[in-house]
Design a protein around this motif. Structure first.
Motif, short mmCIF file in Angstrom:
data_model
loop_
_atom_site.label_atom_id
_atom_site.label_comp_id
_atom_site.label_asym_id
_atom_site.label_seq_id
_atom_site.Cartn_x
_atom_site.Cartn_y
_atom_site.Cartn_z
N LEU A 126 0.83 -1.20 0.00
CA LEU A 126 0.00 0.00 0.00
C LEU A 126 0.87 1.26 0.00
CD1 LEU A 126 -2.95 0.75 -0.02
CD2 LEU A 126 -2.92 0.79 2.47
N ASN A 127 1.89 1.24 0.86
CA ASN A 127 2.77 2.41 0.93
C ASN A 127 3.55 2.60 -0.37
OD1 ASN A 127 2.63 4.08 3.22
ND2 ASN A 127 3.26 2.34 4.47
N TRP A 132 4.39 5.73 -5.19
CA TRP A 132 4.41 5.76 -6.65
C TRP A 132 3.42 6.82 -7.16
CZ3 TRP A 132 0.83 4.05 -10.52
CH2 TRP A 132 1.37 3.95 -11.80
N LEU A 133 2.34 6.99 -6.42
CA LEU A 133 1.34 7.98 -6.81
C LEU A 133 1.75 9.38 -6.37
CD1 LEU A 133 -1.94 6.03 -5.97
CD2 LEU A 133 -1.21 6.80 -8.23
N SER A 138 8.14 9.34 3.12
CA SER A 138 8.36 8.58 4.35
C SER A 138 7.29 7.51 4.56
CB SER A 138 8.36 9.54 5.55
OG SER A 138 7.17 10.30 5.52
N GLY A 139 6.20 7.59 3.82
CA GLY A 139 5.16 6.57 3.94
C GLY A 139 4.24 6.82 5.13
#
Lengths: 295, 366
Positions: A126-127, A132-133, A138-139
């Motif tokens: 998910l991170n 990527w989006l 840092s997530g």
């Protein structure tokens, strides 16, 4: 004279249940009334220490939290399962949809849990997607909090709620919804006033099937949750493995079992028994047929 | 007259490739007991569901009292439905089933009680108010369904084969009761049935449907005595069908050469010309069966042998094979035994006679 072979045929099952269900239960009950051993185990000496020490604020707060998490997770599960069961019951390819509900059962519980860690983790799927989006480098911290625990609990027990709901909704006479609409009810009113009361049995079953295992959850809060996500299951495990207070672990287990049993009893008691008084024949007596119907 | 008139204008409806309704046009009058009659799968229930709002027509419109209701959901239409399976709410008592629409309207309890009591009295179910639907017999369920639909004071009551789940005797009884309720409330009834007896006995007008098309609209007498097509003639009651070619025509009096019958006189206004292939019909009860040769003007007389007498109490049905090879069905009422008419039995030689005026041309064959 006909001999009753019932007891003989059910003997293996009786033996099995006695050995692996009744006996351990009795052991746990007796342990809860004994003194704790120094390095785990029990001293064979009667004591109420375990039951007394249950009345401590930490345990109470964990109990309340467990209750809260269970209620929230069960509520969300039912809310998702209801439309799922409804759409499966009304669809033309029920078999495929039911199959999709059951497929996750083929993978081991723990494996699916680790899959969620792989999805939600800091370097997880998910991170990476979010990075990527173009979201922050840092997530996000998805794992190790109450939200993640509830999310995974809902995922784990959703099929147990969908299946009983599906099977009751499937038996529901959908022309009743049309009748309700015909009598002036809006779509929502027809669901609330006609569908819900008629699938009550399924809802009760679905709640029991999800609430009970969630209330005793252990692995999910341990692996997905953070420090504040401890549930009763984890406390019990800790009492066995870390604190080495077996009597206390036994007492908590017994308390949880008793509580759930009592709750289930009252829950099922409230369910009205179906009435089935069929009148097979309508007696018509000449012209005076209406007053002549015998009941 | 209370109630509304219902206008169905060029309504069509398809389910996938199946065309359930093909350009239906109907004018149903205020307060009328109107039946949609046809074999199963003819589209009559679909048409009722379009009027009720359960199905949207692909094209065309439905208006109630000149107001176009197409596109309105069922709860916004001033009509109520009595369902084939009754569709009573199993979790509610008889009282609450009947009160359902009033509770939706949030009517005060006192008023609900008054209305429900009155409607339960109308269908004579006062004592069963506290029972659940599962405790009722078929006829009682039926009456709860009627009371529940009528309490909303609809201007149109839609009935979808309401009697099909009842046994024959109860069906007759409920039919008369429905008719009495219709007389009492005076609203428009639209009644779907596949049973021609039911439709004939209570309707003001009937629309006969087949394969998604309305074949004929008319009073029961018109439908029975003057069927507009061979299908209608065959579907309503029993009948004898004759196929033949017009030989002569003077005024309305035709002579046809019917297959298996020979020359037959038909007095019928239908516009036909000599040489046309036509289908004609004669009802079995309009044929006289006798041992002696009858005589009279414009009378068709055939001679044959009784192949099968079927006695059924009030009448006997004879199947007679004529000398010309046709098979004819005759009904003979037993109202006049006292006249001492000799019994007609199996293998008797008989004369069949029927008036040219009782013959009806129902269509031209291809």
């Amino acid at each position: 004279m006909k001999r009753n072979y019932g007891p003989r045929y059910s003997a293996p099952q009786t033996l099995w249940l006695t050995l692996f269900f009744a006996a351990p239960l009795v052991i746990i009950i007796t342990y809860s009334f004994m003194k704790k051993g120094l390095y785990g185990g029990v001293e064979h000496e009667f004591s109420l220490d375990a039951w007394k020490s249950m009345a401590n604020p930490t345990l109470l707060s964990v109990f309340l939290k467990t209750l809260w998490v269970s209620i929230v997770a069960t509520g969300i599960t039912i809310l998702i399962a209801m439309p799922c069961g409804y759409s499966i019951a009304r669809s033309h390819n029920q078999t495929i949809r039911l199959f999709l509900v059951i497929v996750p059962f083929w993978t081991n519980f723990l494996v699916r849990l680790y899959a969620w860690i792989a999805i939600l983790g800091n370097e997880g799927f998910l991170n990476q997607m979010l990075r990527w989006l173009g979201f922050r480098e840092s997530g996000f911290q998805f794992l190790y909090n109450q939200g993640a625990v509830i999310l995974v609990l809902v995922y784990m027990y959703l099929p147990y709620a969908i299946l009983p709901l599906y099977s009751t909704i499937d038996k529901f006479d959908f022309s009743l919804l049309e009748a309700a609409r015909d009598l002036g009810a809006s779509k929502m009113q027809s669901y609330i006033k006609v569908l819900l009361p008629n699938i009550k049995g399924g809802i009760v079953t679905a709640i029991l099937f999800t609430f009970i295992p969630i209330f005793g959850a252990y692995a999910v809060p341990l692996l997905i949750g953070g420090k504040d996500s401890y549930m009763l299951g984890n406390i019990i495990a800790d009492q066995i493995t870390k604190t080495r207070n077996w009597p206390l672990a036994s007492a908590i287990s017994m308390a949880v079992t008793l509580l759930t049993a009592v709750a289930v009893y009252f829950f099922l008691l409230k369910k009205p028994k179906p009435q089935h008084v069929e009148l097979d024949s309508e007696v018509l007596s000449g012209n005076d047929a209406l007053s002549g119907e015998v009941h | 007259m209370k109630g509304s008139d219902v206008t169905v204008s060029s309504v069509s409806k398809s389910f996938g490739d199946f065309r359930a309704l093909k350009d239906i046009n109907l004018e149903i009058r205020k307060g009328e007991f109107f039946s949609l009659l046809g074999p199963s799968g003819c589209g009559k229930t679909t048409l009722l569901r379009v009027i009720a709002g359960f199905e949207d027509a692909d094209s065309g419109s439905v208006s109630i009292d000149e107001v176009d209701v197409s596109g309105l959901p069922p709860d916004k239409r001033h009509c109520n439905t009595v369902f084939q399976s009754y569709a009573l709410f199993p979790h509610l008592t008889v009282y609450e089933n009947v009160a359902f629409s009033l509770r939706i309207k949030k009517m005060p309890n006192r008023l609900i009680k008054e209305l429900v009591t009155r409607h339960l009295a109308m269908v004579q179910l006062e004592e069963h108010a506290d029972k659940k639907p599962s405790q009722l017999s078929g006829g009682q369920k039926q009456r709860v369904a009627i009371a529940r639909a009528l309490i909303n004071e609809p201007s149109v009551l839609l009935l979808d084969e309401p009697l099909s789940a009842l046994d024959a005797k109860l069906r007759q009884h409920m039919l008369m009761e429905l008719d009495a309720i219709h007389d009492k409330v005076g609203i428009t009834f639209i009644y779907v049935t596949h049973d021609q007896q039911e439709a004939l006995s209570v309707s003001d007008r009937i629309a006969v449907m087949n394969a998604g098309v309305v074949l004929q609209v008319g009073s029961p007498q018109q439908i029975y005595e003057n069927p507009a097509s061979e299908f209608v003639a065959r579907f309503i009651g029993e009948t004898n069908i004759l196929q033949g070619k017009i030989l002569t025509r003077e005024g309305s009096l035709n002579t046809i050469d019917a297959d298996g019958f020979g020359a037959i006189l038909i007095d019928d206004e239908t516009k036909v010309v000599v040489g046309d292939d036509v289908v004609a019909t004669i009802r079995p009860e309009k044929i006289r069966i006798s041992n002696d040769r009858p005589s009279g003007a414009e009378l068709n007389v055939l001679h044959g042998i009784v192949e099968e007498p079927v006695y059924s109490g009030f009448q006997t049905k004879y199947i007679v094979r004529t000398d010309t090879g046709a098979k004819v069905i005759i009904f003979r009422q037993h109202a006049n035994w006292s006249e001492g008419i000799p019994d007609i039995e199996w293998k008797d030689e008989v004369f069949l006679s029927f008036s040219a005026r009782d013959m009806v041309i129902v269509g031209k064959s291809a």
